[in-house]
Write an enzyme that holds these catalytic residues in place. Structure first.
Site, PDB file in Angstrom:
ATOM      1  N   HIS A 110       6.398  -6.632  -2.474  1.00  0.00           N
ATOM      2  CA  HIS A 110       7.687  -6.729  -1.797  1.00  0.00           C
ATOM      3  C   HIS A 110       7.773  -5.626  -0.745  1.00  0.00           C
ATOM      4  CE1 HIS A 110      10.092  -9.053  -5.095  1.00  0.00           C
ATOM      5  NE2 HIS A 110       8.884  -9.564  -4.908  1.00  0.00           N
ATOM      6  N   GLU A 158      10.001  -3.406  -0.122  1.00  0.00           N
ATOM      7  CA  GLU A 158      10.428  -2.104  -0.621  1.00  0.00           C
ATOM      8  C   GLU A 158       9.291  -1.362  -1.322  1.00  0.00           C
ATOM      9  OE1 GLU A 158      13.956  -4.975  -1.477  1.00  0.00           O
ATOM     10  OE2 GLU A 158      11.785  -5.099  -1.231  1.00  0.00           O
ATOM     11  N   CYS A 205      15.655  -6.537  -5.239  1.00  0.00           N
ATOM     12  CA  CYS A 205      15.593  -7.217  -6.527  1.00  0.00           C
ATOM     13  C   CYS A 205      15.528  -6.151  -7.626  1.00  0.00           C
ATOM     14  CB  CYS A 205      14.363  -8.130  -6.576  1.00  0.00           C
ATOM     15  SG  CYS A 205      12.791  -7.244  -6.714  1.00  0.00           S
ATOM     16  N   CYS A 226      12.388  -3.870  -7.371  1.00  0.00           N
ATOM     17  CA  CYS A 226      12.423  -2.909  -6.273  1.00  0.00           C
ATOM     18  C   CYS A 226      13.498  -1.853  -6.495  1.00  0.00           C
ATOM     19  CB  CYS A 226      12.622  -3.635  -4.953  1.00  0.00           C
ATOM     20  SG  CYS A 226      11.206  -4.700  -4.543  1.00  0.00           S
TER      21      CYS A 226
END
Length: 145
Positions: A46, A48, A76, A79
Site C-alpha cells: 500500500h 502508506e 486502512c 496502514c
C-alpha cells in the site's frame, strides 16, 4: 497533499487503486509511495507502507516521531497500524473511508488509547480531488468489466 495526489495518479496509470502517500519531516518529503499491490503481487504494498518504509530508511530509524504521513484516502487498518507502530506524529488524509478506514471510518486505530502511541489526525484535505480520483478509477474499471 499535492505530491500524494500526483503519486495516486501514477498508481492509476499502472492500473492500481489510485492512492498516494508521502512522509514529511520538517516540511521536507522523506518518503513517497503509491499503491503497487498488483504490480508487486504483494498485499502489503500500500502507498502508506511504502512511504513509511522509505522514510524509515531515510532517517535510519523505524521511529518517525517527528514525521507526518499524508495520504489521499483514510488509511486502512493495516496502514493505520503501521503509522502507530512507526510512532508517526500526525496522519493527514484526503477522503474518508467509512466502510474500511482505520482512522475513524470503520475503526480508529490511529487514536486507540489502548495502544502505546496515538497519532494526530487531520482529515478532509483536498477531499473532493482525492475522492474524484478514486471514483473515476472505479467507474472506468466497472465499465470495462
Amino acid at each position: 497533499m499535492c505530491e500524494a495526489l500526483r503519486l495516486a495518479t501514477k498508481a492509476a496509470a499502472a492500473e492500481e487503486v489510485p492512492i498516494g502517500a508521502v512522509v514529511a519531516k520538517n516540511g521536507r518529503i522523506i518518503g513517497r509511495g503509491y499503491n503497487q499491490v498488483e504490480t508487486l503481487k504483494d498485499p502489503t504494498a500500500h502507498a502508506e507502507i511504502l512511504a513509511i518504509t522509505q522514510a524509515a530508511a531515510a532517517v535510519r530509524d523505524w521511529r518517525l516521531t517527528d514525521c507526518d504521513l499524508v495520504v489521499t484516502k483514510e488509511p486502512c487498518p493495516m496502514c493505520a497500524g503501521a503509522a502507530v507502530h512507526a510512532r508517526v506524529r500526525r496522519v493527514v488524509f484526503g477522503c474518508a473511508d467509512p466502510r474500511a478506514g482505520g482512522g475513524g471510518g470503520l475503526v480508529n486505530l490511529l487514536q486507540n488509547p489502548k495502544l502505546n502511541h496515538q497519532c494526530e489526525i487531520s482529515s478532509g484535505v483536498l477531499a473532493d480531488e482525492c475522492a474524484h480520483l478514486l471514483q473515476d478509477f472505479f467507474q472506468k474499471r466497472r465499465a470495462t468489466s
